[in-house]
Design a protein around this motif. Structure first.
Motif, PDB file in Angstrom:
ATOM      1  N   ILE A  56     -29.070  30.060 -18.736  1.00  0.00           N
ATOM      2  CA  ILE A  56     -27.939  29.159 -18.558  1.00  0.00           C
ATOM      3  C   ILE A  56     -28.105  28.038 -18.326  1.00  0.00           C
ATOM      4  CG2 ILE A  56     -26.002  29.396 -16.915  1.00  0.00           C
ATOM      5  CD1 ILE A  56     -26.214  32.333 -16.676  1.00  0.00           C
ATOM      6  N   PRO A  57     -28.965  27.439 -17.311  1.00  0.00           N
ATOM      7  CA  PRO A  57     -29.280  26.047 -17.096  1.00  0.00           C
ATOM      8  C   PRO A  57     -29.857  25.527 -18.376  1.00  0.00           C
ATOM      9  CG  PRO A  57     -30.666  27.166 -15.834  1.00  0.00           C
ATOM     10  CD  PRO A  57     -29.598  28.265 -16.330  1.00  0.00           C
ATOM     11  N   PHE A  62     -27.181  20.631 -22.593  1.00  0.00           N
ATOM     12  CA  PHE A  62     -26.610  20.090 -23.857  1.00  0.00           C
ATOM     13  C   PHE A  62     -25.448  19.317 -23.466  1.00  0.00           C
ATOM     14  CE2 PHE A  62     -28.994  23.304 -26.180  1.00  0.00           C
ATOM     15  CZ  PHE A  62     -29.376  22.746 -27.083  1.00  0.00           C
ATOM     16  N   ALA A  63     -24.926  20.213 -22.575  1.00  0.00           N
ATOM     17  CA  ALA A  63     -23.485  19.627 -22.045  1.00  0.00           C
ATOM     18  C   ALA A  63     -23.814  18.456 -21.086  1.00  0.00           C
ATOM     19  CB  ALA A  63     -22.824  20.708 -21.321  1.00  0.00           C
ATOM     20  N   VAL A  69     -23.847  10.908 -21.228  1.00  0.00           N
ATOM     21  CA  VAL A  69     -23.819   9.770 -22.154  1.00  0.00           C
ATOM     22  C   VAL A  69     -22.568   9.233 -22.545  1.00  0.00           C
ATOM     23  CG1 VAL A  69     -24.513   8.901 -24.362  1.00  0.00           C
ATOM     24  CG2 VAL A  69     -26.081  10.174 -23.023  1.00  0.00           C
ATOM     25  N   GLY A  70     -21.579   9.958 -22.567  1.00  0.00           N
ATOM     26  CA  GLY A  70     -20.263   9.710 -22.985  1.00  0.00           C
ATOM     27  C   GLY A  70     -19.706   9.144 -21.711  1.00  0.00           C
ATOM     28  N   ILE A 168     -29.747  18.839  -8.604  1.00  0.00           N
ATOM     29  CA  ILE A 168     -29.826  20.405  -8.723  1.00  0.00           C
ATOM     30  C   ILE A 168     -29.910  21.065 -10.050  1.00  0.00           C
ATOM     31  CG2 ILE A 168     -28.993  22.620  -8.099  1.00  0.00           C
ATOM     32  CD1 ILE A 168     -27.764  21.491  -5.769  1.00  0.00           C
ATOM     33  N   LEU A 169     -28.987  20.758 -10.996  1.00  0.00           N
ATOM     34  CA  LEU A 169     -28.947  20.844 -12.265  1.00  0.00           C
ATOM     35  C   LEU A 169     -30.079  20.292 -13.072  1.00  0.00           C
ATOM     36  CD1 LEU A 169     -27.485  22.240 -14.737  1.00  0.00           C
ATOM     37  CD2 LEU A 169     -26.306  20.166 -14.800  1.00  0.00           C
TER      38      LEU A 169
END
Length: 228
Positions: A56-57, A62-63, A69-70, A168-169
């Motif tokens: 999952i992480p 990718f997100a 960046v966006g 954390i992510l």
């Protein structure tokens, strides 16, 4: 606005052209034939258990990268310019390293025997992503780049909870690379070293200037006290 001024303003958007160039280079590395790979392994890897739930992480990476960046492009363009260089320098170094020193892993379990949603995704990952060209881990390196840019921005001051969430992510993403046996701990260490090396020219001068700015008022106050 003159053509030159327009170019100066928007030239960093040309960095977006780097993305397809990188993927083409990486694809060519993956498709090389008759390559003698250097297999990466550490005794520490043997003590890290396989855990499919880290998929999952791992995929949230990718997100995390593209959304971050966006957001920098639209809300912190100065931060984006440094982040763009940070990412491009490391990814280019990775391509060069893998070209001259082909590397691979043999850490994946022979068979993923568990049957759950995450295990099925891991099986798909193993089928679509070869365990070659892994050092240093770009998954880890890009995570470090984005998290560094976030911590250097105004986000920690304005949105502390969001900053804590990204930290954390980031930790979970980095951990996922070894718990899924996608990378050796050596790949992770290599990514940290490479991030540290490219941090020096991109962010260290700013750190030094910030320290000088903080120290200057103190010096002036001491001088005024001495004069009195």
């Amino acid at each position: 606005m003159s053509e030159k001024s327009k170019f100066q303003k928007y030239k960093y958007f040309l960095w977006l052209l780097y993305i397809p160039a990188y993927f083409i280079s990486f694809f060519m590395l993956e498709k090389r034939n008759a390559v003698d790979f250097n297999y990466i392994h550490s005794s520490i890897d043997d003590h890290i258990p396989f855990c499919e739930f880290f998929i999952i992480p791992y995929y949230l990476w990718f997100a995390f990268i593209f959304i971050s960046v966006g957001l920098f492009i639209f809300f912190d363009f100065e931060g984006f310019k440094k982040l763009a260089w940070f990412l491009a320098l490391g990814m280019t170094a990775f391509i060069i390293i893998c070209y001259f020193w082909p590397n691979a892993l043999a850490l994946r379990p022979v068979e993923v025997t568990r049957d759950n949603f995450c295990a099925r995704i891991v099986k798909f990952l193993y089928k679509t992503d070869t365990p070659t060209n892994v050092f240093p881990s770009i998954h880890v390196y890009n995570t470090l780049c984005v998290e560094t840019a976030i911590l250097k921005s105004n986000l920690p001051k304005k949105h502390r909870l969001i900053t804590i969430f990204t930290i954390i992510l980031s930790v979970l993403i980095i951990a996922a690379t070894v718990f899924l046996k996608q990378h050796s701990i050596i790949d992770v260490i290599g990514a940290f070293i490479m991030a540290g090396l490219f941090y020096i020219p991109l962010y260290l001068p700013e750190d030094i200037r910030s320290r000088k700015t903080v120290c200057t008022p103190v010096t002036k106050i001491e001088s005024n006290d001495a004069a009195a």
